[in-house]
Scaffold this active site. Structure first.
Site: not given
Length: 248
Positions: A106-107
Protein backbone atom coordinates in the site's frame (compact mmCIF):
# COMPACT_ATOMS: atom_id res chain seq x y z
CA UNK A 1 21.91 -17.21 -34.96
CA UNK A 2 21.46 -16.18 -31.35
CA UNK A 3 19.43 -13.31 -29.97
CA UNK A 4 19.63 -10.29 -32.32
CA UNK A 5 19.33 -6.76 -30.96
CA UNK A 6 20.01 -3.19 -32.10
CA UNK A 7 23.50 -1.93 -31.28
CA UNK A 8 22.26 1.17 -29.42
CA UNK A 9 19.87 -0.89 -27.33
CA UNK A 10 22.62 -3.40 -26.50
CA UNK A 11 24.92 -0.64 -25.22
CA UNK A 12 22.16 1.12 -23.27
CA UNK A 13 21.05 -2.09 -21.57
CA UNK A 14 24.68 -2.88 -20.77
CA UNK A 15 24.75 0.34 -18.75
CA UNK A 16 26.90 2.41 -21.12
CA UNK A 17 24.52 5.38 -21.17
CA UNK A 18 21.03 6.37 -22.19
CA UNK A 19 19.78 5.42 -25.64
CA UNK A 20 20.51 8.96 -26.94
CA UNK A 21 23.99 9.01 -25.36
CA UNK A 22 25.08 5.70 -26.88
CA UNK A 23 23.79 6.80 -30.29
CA UNK A 24 26.22 9.73 -30.09
CA UNK A 25 29.08 7.39 -29.18
CA UNK A 26 28.26 5.19 -32.17
CA UNK A 27 28.01 8.10 -34.63
CA UNK A 28 31.34 9.50 -33.37
CA UNK A 29 33.05 6.22 -34.30
CA UNK A 30 33.74 5.15 -30.71
CA UNK A 31 32.14 1.73 -31.13
CA UNK A 32 33.61 -1.32 -32.87
CA UNK A 33 31.83 -4.56 -33.65
CA UNK A 34 34.21 -7.49 -34.18
CA UNK A 35 37.07 -5.04 -34.75
CA UNK A 36 35.19 -2.92 -37.32
CA UNK A 37 34.00 0.60 -36.52
CA UNK A 38 30.21 0.75 -36.68
CA UNK A 39 28.51 4.16 -37.00
CA UNK A 40 24.91 3.04 -37.44
CA UNK A 41 22.90 2.73 -34.18
CA UNK A 42 20.26 0.57 -35.89
CA UNK A 43 22.76 -2.17 -36.81
CA UNK A 44 21.65 -5.55 -35.50
CA UNK A 45 24.19 -7.58 -33.56
CA UNK A 46 24.11 -11.11 -32.15
CA UNK A 47 24.48 -10.97 -28.37
CA UNK A 48 26.00 -14.45 -28.10
CA UNK A 49 28.46 -14.19 -31.02
CA UNK A 50 29.47 -10.56 -31.72
CA UNK A 51 32.05 -8.64 -29.70
CA UNK A 52 31.27 -4.98 -29.07
CA UNK A 53 33.92 -2.51 -27.94
CA UNK A 54 33.32 1.03 -26.64
CA UNK A 55 36.43 3.21 -26.39
CA UNK A 56 38.51 0.07 -26.82
CA UNK A 57 36.86 -1.80 -23.94
CA UNK A 58 34.85 -4.97 -24.44
CA UNK A 59 31.21 -4.48 -23.47
CA UNK A 60 29.63 -7.37 -21.59
CA UNK A 61 26.00 -8.02 -22.42
CA UNK A 62 23.40 -7.15 -19.82
CA UNK A 63 22.15 -10.06 -17.71
CA UNK A 64 18.98 -11.77 -18.90
CA UNK A 65 17.03 -10.33 -15.96
CA UNK A 66 17.57 -7.67 -13.32
CA UNK A 67 16.56 -8.03 -9.66
CA UNK A 68 16.43 -5.18 -7.13
CA UNK A 69 15.57 -5.27 -3.44
CA UNK A 70 13.89 -1.97 -2.49
CA UNK A 71 13.20 -0.67 1.01
CA UNK A 72 9.99 1.08 -0.02
CA UNK A 73 9.20 4.37 1.71
CA UNK A 74 5.68 5.57 2.51
CA UNK A 75 4.15 7.86 -0.12
CA UNK A 76 5.09 5.77 -3.17
CA UNK A 77 2.69 3.50 -5.03
CA UNK A 78 3.65 0.00 -6.16
CA UNK A 79 3.12 0.55 -9.87
CA UNK A 80 5.19 1.10 -13.00
CA UNK A 81 3.43 4.40 -13.71
CA UNK A 82 0.84 6.64 -12.07
CA UNK A 83 -0.64 10.00 -13.06
CA UNK A 84 -0.99 11.32 -9.49
CA UNK A 85 1.60 9.72 -7.22
CA UNK A 86 5.30 8.90 -7.20
CA UNK A 87 5.95 5.28 -8.11
CA UNK A 88 8.51 2.87 -6.69
CA UNK A 89 10.13 2.69 -10.14
CA UNK A 90 11.48 6.23 -9.62
CA UNK A 91 13.74 4.78 -6.89
CA UNK A 92 15.32 2.12 -9.13
CA UNK A 93 18.66 3.07 -10.80
CA UNK A 94 17.92 1.37 -14.11
CA UNK A 95 16.34 2.52 -17.35
CA UNK A 96 15.81 -1.05 -18.48
CA UNK A 97 12.38 -1.66 -19.93
CA UNK A 98 10.08 -4.25 -18.41
CA UNK A 99 10.96 -3.84 -14.74
CA UNK A 100 7.97 -4.03 -12.37
CA UNK A 101 7.22 -4.48 -8.65
CA UNK A 102 6.44 -8.05 -7.60
CA UNK A 103 3.12 -7.67 -5.79
CA UNK A 104 1.95 -4.50 -4.09
CA UNK A 105 2.57 -2.67 -0.88
CA UNK A 106 0.00 0.00 0.00
CA UNK A 107 1.03 3.61 -0.52
CA UNK A 108 1.56 4.17 3.22
CA UNK A 109 3.28 0.79 3.79
CA UNK A 110 7.06 0.53 3.94
CA UNK A 111 9.57 -2.25 3.54
CA UNK A 112 10.72 -5.02 1.27
CA UNK A 113 9.64 -4.88 -2.36
CA UNK A 114 11.21 -6.94 -5.14
CA UNK A 115 11.62 -5.19 -8.51
CA UNK A 116 12.45 -7.35 -11.52
CA UNK A 117 11.68 -8.13 -15.15
CA UNK A 118 11.64 -11.89 -14.49
CA UNK A 119 7.97 -12.65 -15.03
CA UNK A 120 8.31 -16.35 -14.30
CA UNK A 121 9.83 -15.73 -10.86
CA UNK A 122 7.19 -13.10 -10.08
CA UNK A 123 4.41 -15.52 -10.97
CA UNK A 124 6.00 -18.18 -8.78
CA UNK A 125 6.25 -15.83 -5.77
CA UNK A 126 2.70 -14.48 -6.15
CA UNK A 127 0.92 -17.73 -7.02
CA UNK A 128 -1.80 -18.48 -4.42
CA UNK A 129 -0.93 -22.17 -4.74
CA UNK A 130 2.64 -21.57 -3.54
CA UNK A 131 1.69 -19.90 -0.21
CA UNK A 132 4.95 -17.93 -0.07
CA UNK A 133 5.50 -16.46 3.41
CA UNK A 134 5.37 -12.67 3.79
CA UNK A 135 6.28 -11.29 7.23
CA UNK A 136 5.31 -7.82 8.43
CA UNK A 137 6.32 -5.69 11.39
CA UNK A 138 3.03 -4.17 12.56
CA UNK A 139 2.38 -1.40 15.08
CA UNK A 140 -1.18 -1.57 16.35
CA UNK A 141 -3.36 0.80 18.38
CA UNK A 142 -4.40 -1.26 21.41
CA UNK A 143 -3.44 -4.43 23.23
CA UNK A 144 -2.90 -7.44 21.01
CA UNK A 145 -3.78 -10.26 23.38
CA UNK A 146 -2.94 -13.95 23.32
CA UNK A 147 -6.56 -14.51 22.29
CA UNK A 148 -6.11 -12.15 19.33
CA UNK A 149 -2.94 -13.98 18.32
CA UNK A 150 -4.72 -17.33 18.57
CA UNK A 151 -7.53 -16.04 16.33
CA UNK A 152 -5.05 -14.77 13.73
CA UNK A 153 -3.23 -18.10 13.83
CA UNK A 154 -6.52 -19.94 13.17
CA UNK A 155 -7.64 -17.56 10.40
CA UNK A 156 -10.10 -14.66 10.62
CA UNK A 157 -13.12 -13.42 8.70
CA UNK A 158 -12.21 -10.36 6.61
CA UNK A 159 -15.49 -10.31 4.69
CA UNK A 160 -14.56 -12.75 1.94
CA UNK A 161 -15.85 -16.16 1.01
CA UNK A 162 -13.31 -17.95 3.19
CA UNK A 163 -11.40 -16.94 6.33
CA UNK A 164 -7.74 -16.02 5.92
CA UNK A 165 -5.20 -18.82 6.04
CA UNK A 166 -3.56 -19.33 9.44
CA UNK A 167 -1.04 -16.55 10.08
CA UNK A 168 2.08 -16.80 12.22
CA UNK A 169 1.73 -14.23 15.01
CA UNK A 170 4.46 -13.08 17.40
CA UNK A 171 3.71 -10.40 20.00
CA UNK A 172 6.88 -8.35 20.41
CA UNK A 173 5.90 -5.67 22.91
CA UNK A 174 3.10 -3.68 24.54
CA UNK A 175 3.96 -0.01 25.13
CA UNK A 176 1.96 2.69 26.96
CA UNK A 177 1.30 5.43 24.38
CA UNK A 178 -1.47 7.81 25.46
CA UNK A 179 -0.26 10.58 23.13
CA UNK A 180 -0.67 8.81 19.78
CA UNK A 181 -3.21 6.07 20.50
CA UNK A 182 -6.91 6.06 21.33
CA UNK A 183 -6.50 3.10 23.66
CA UNK A 184 -3.49 4.41 25.55
CA UNK A 185 -1.38 1.47 24.36
CA UNK A 186 0.33 0.28 21.22
CA UNK A 187 1.38 -3.25 20.40
CA UNK A 188 4.22 -4.33 18.16
CA UNK A 189 3.89 -7.69 16.44
CA UNK A 190 5.29 -9.79 13.62
CA UNK A 191 2.59 -11.22 11.37
CA UNK A 192 3.38 -13.84 8.72
CA UNK A 193 0.75 -14.34 6.02
CA UNK A 194 0.68 -16.65 3.01
CA UNK A 195 -1.77 -14.79 0.78
CA UNK A 196 -1.86 -11.38 -0.88
CA UNK A 197 -5.39 -10.09 -0.47
CA UNK A 198 -6.17 -6.37 -0.76
CA UNK A 199 -5.21 -4.52 2.49
CA UNK A 200 -4.96 -7.96 4.07
CA UNK A 201 -2.93 -7.14 7.21
CA UNK A 202 -5.07 -4.10 8.03
CA UNK A 203 -8.27 -6.09 7.50
CA UNK A 204 -7.00 -8.96 9.65
CA UNK A 205 -6.19 -6.61 12.51
CA UNK A 206 -9.61 -4.95 12.16
CA UNK A 207 -11.15 -8.42 12.44
CA UNK A 208 -9.72 -8.66 15.98
CA UNK A 209 -10.74 -5.08 16.77
CA UNK A 210 -7.38 -3.38 16.27
CA UNK A 211 -6.21 -0.54 14.03
CA UNK A 212 -2.85 -0.62 12.21
CA UNK A 213 -0.72 2.48 12.86
CA UNK A 214 2.40 1.43 10.96
CA UNK A 215 3.19 -1.42 8.59
CA UNK A 216 6.50 -2.62 7.20
CA UNK A 217 7.22 -5.81 5.25
CA UNK A 218 10.45 -7.38 6.48
CA UNK A 219 10.59 -10.59 4.45
CA UNK A 220 9.16 -12.36 1.43
CA UNK A 221 9.99 -16.01 1.02
CA UNK A 222 13.73 -16.42 1.52
CA UNK A 223 14.36 -12.71 0.92
CA UNK A 224 14.88 -10.58 4.05
CA UNK A 225 15.09 -6.78 4.28
CA UNK A 226 18.67 -5.86 5.30
CA UNK A 227 18.79 -3.75 8.45
CA UNK A 228 21.45 -1.50 6.89
CA UNK A 229 19.39 -0.66 3.77
CA UNK A 230 17.93 2.83 4.35
CA UNK A 231 14.30 3.60 3.58
CA UNK A 232 14.05 4.62 -0.08
CA UNK A 233 17.27 2.82 -1.04
CA UNK A 234 17.67 -0.31 -3.14
CA UNK A 235 20.40 -2.72 -4.15
CA UNK A 236 20.74 -5.56 -6.67
CA UNK A 237 20.02 -9.04 -5.35
CA UNK A 238 23.00 -11.31 -4.82
CA UNK A 239 23.36 -14.49 -6.87
CA UNK A 240 22.61 -16.48 -3.70
CA UNK A 241 19.42 -14.50 -3.04
CA UNK A 242 18.23 -15.03 -6.61
CA UNK A 243 18.99 -18.75 -6.44
CA UNK A 244 17.15 -19.12 -3.10
CA UNK A 245 14.06 -17.28 -4.41
CA UNK A 246 13.89 -19.54 -7.46
CA UNK A 247 13.78 -22.59 -5.16
CA UNK A 248 10.65 -21.34 -3.33
Amino acid sequence: MGNMVRLDRFLAEAGKGTRSEVKKYIRKGLVQVNGRTEKCPETKICISEDQVFLNGELTESAPEFEYFLLNKPAGYVSATEDTKDHTVMELIPSDRRGLFPVGRLDKDTEGLLLITDDGQLAHQLLSPAKHVDKTYYVVVDGRVTKEDAAALERGVDIGEEKPTLPAGTEILSLVPDPDQTESGFRSEIHLTIHEGKFHQVKRMMEAVGKKVMYLKRISMGSLTLPQDLPTGACRPLTEQEISSLKKQ
